[in-house]
Design an enzyme around this catalytic site. Structure first.
Site, PDB file in Angstrom:
ATOM      1  N   PHE A  94       0.843  -1.196   0.000  1.00 29.89           N
ATOM      2  CA  PHE A  94       0.000   0.000   0.000  1.00 29.89           C
ATOM      3  C   PHE A  94       0.878   1.246   0.000  1.00 29.89           C
ATOM      4  CE2 PHE A  94      -3.455   2.795   1.729  1.00 29.89           C
ATOM      5  CZ  PHE A  94      -4.352   2.573   0.698  1.00 29.89           C
ATOM      6  N   THR A 118       4.549  -4.431  -4.525  1.00 30.56           N
ATOM      7  CA  THR A 118       5.475  -4.358  -3.398  1.00 30.56           C
ATOM      8  C   THR A 118       6.877  -4.016  -3.892  1.00 30.56           C
ATOM      9  OG1 THR A 118       6.034  -6.711  -3.520  1.00 30.56           O
ATOM     10  CG2 THR A 118       4.165  -6.106  -2.130  1.00 30.56           C
ATOM     11  N   ASP A 168      17.788  -1.064 -14.060  1.00 31.15           N
ATOM     12  CA  ASP A 168      16.336  -0.970 -14.259  1.00 31.15           C
ATOM     13  C   ASP A 168      15.993  -1.154 -15.734  1.00 31.15           C
ATOM     14  OD1 ASP A 168      13.508   0.030 -13.430  1.00 31.15           O
ATOM     15  OD2 ASP A 168      14.117   1.439 -14.998  1.00 31.15           O
ATOM     16  N   LYS A 189      13.755  -4.144 -18.122  1.00 26.86           N
ATOM     17  CA  LYS A 189      12.712  -3.774 -19.082  1.00 26.86           C
ATOM     18  C   LYS A 189      13.047  -4.275 -20.485  1.00 26.86           C
ATOM     19  CE  LYS A 189      11.357   0.258 -16.365  1.00 26.86           C
ATOM     20  NZ  LYS A 189      11.360   1.732 -16.262  1.00 26.86           N
TER      21      LYS A 189
END
Length: 354
Positions: free
Chosen positions: A11, A99, A223, A227
């Site tokens: 969250f 998460t 990162d 991808k």
């Protein structure tokens, strides 16, 4: 009209933004999309967990200033986040996984996705790890359990690059791509063009929230590498792992490098790319490149992302859009839910869930 029960795993910014959209737009979705979302469970390492058979007020979730373990104050709540129990037992049709994930093994998100799919629940996620490292396994599991594993937001946040390529470019002879796939590194390069040194540009990116306290994954290309693996495997039929992708970041670039490129009518960009060779092999890399100012990616500035696809029939086709942002990434989850709804039935069969 359908109502889908959804469990939010994590969250932080993304799932909180999805809850905000539920609070603000459920009525519009009912009219425009033919469904509503009903949040029946939320887990968070800091806040704990809460499960409700009837649903949790999305506006309350978003507007409350939660303290550590704060979900324990709610009916059905606990100060502990027992993700496995919640994922397996919550009365959810769809699990939204958002998460923090280790890029080396994709955990804990891989396990979260696996538990949900084994229980016959659809999964939507913005996590790169499970897709780059375990997509084959998780997609096969989803098919066996009559569920869906959707991950549009794993590459360019809310910009639908995967679905665009799969649907709009089908039959075009897609043979490769090159893209700016990390907004942080692109922002840093832009600030270096304005005269800032690398460290100063990174500090500014951190101050603006574009870069993490440890910016290594962004500026060293890790990162982007994940991808590239996702795009190559999904769109070119490759079976790449991150270790198969040569990777170089932008930390070694200097202001002098930037200025010299500008004198030659060029701009430095961190480019992730893959191409199908004549023998059918897929080769991929991440590296800073000098692009001519008339190159289709040279004008992509700031935190914006872009991918240019190489096709036999259309030449280069470039997709540009936001590569980050809470609401933008939450929209990617919504787009996955829309895809599940349109594929129907959005609820797994009883046999699959048992």
């Amino acid at each position: 009209m359908d109502q889908y029960n959804i469990a939010l795993i994590g969250f932080g910014g993304v799932n909180r933004a999805l809850a905000q959209l539920v609070a603000e737009r459920n009525d519009r979705w009912q009219t425009e999309l033919g469904f509503r979302l009903n949040i029946v469970a939320v887990t968070d390492l800091n806040l704990g967990s809460v499960v409700s058979q009837n649903g949790i007020d999305a506006r309350m979730l978003v507007e409350t200033q939660w303290e550590k373990g704060g979900f324990a104050r709610l009916s059905g709540g606990s100060a502990d986040a027992d993700n496995e129990k919640v994922i397996k037992q919550a009365p959810a049709d769809i699990v939204a996984e958002a998460t923090f994930t280790n890029p080396n093994d994709g955990e804990p998100a891989v396990s979260h996705c696996r538990w949900a799919l084994e229980a016959g629940k659809h999964v939507v996620t913005t996590n790169k790890g499970p897709v780059a490292l375990a997509a084959t396994e998780l997609n096969a599991l989803a098919r066996r359990r009559n569920a869906r594993f959707e991950y549009e937001g794993a590459v360019m946040s809310g910009t639908p690059v995967l679905r665009t390529a799969k649907t709009m470019l089908a039959g075009s002879g897609l043979s490769g791509f090159e893209g700016i796939l990390n907004g942080t590194s692109n922002f840093v390069l832009g600030r270096m063009e304005a005269g800032l040194g690398f460290s100063q540009a990174v500090g500014e990116a951190q101050a603006l929230g574009y870069a993490e306290a440890d910016p290594t994954a962004d500026v060293e290309g890790y990162d982007v590498r994940l991808k590239v693996v996702i795009l190559a495997n999904e769109l070119l039929g490759a079976s790449l792992k991150p270790a198969d992708v040569a990777c170089q970041g932008i930390s070694s670039l200097t202001v002098a490098d930037i200025e010299n490129a500008a004198k030659d009518g060029q701009r430095w960009k961190l480019i992730g790319s893959a191409v199908r060779q004549q023998d059918g092999r897929i080769t991929a890399s991440v590296a800073p490149r000098r692009l001519s100012v008339d190159h289709q990616l040279a004008g992509v500035n700031g935190a914006v992302n872009a991918v240019s696809f190489t096709t036999d029939m259309l030449g280069a086709v470039t997709v540009t859009g936001p590569g980050a942002g809470r609401i933008e990434t939450a929209y990617a989850l919504l787009s996955d839910i829309i895809a599940i709804h349109r594929a129907g039935p959005a609820r797994p069969t009883k046999e699959a869930a048992e």
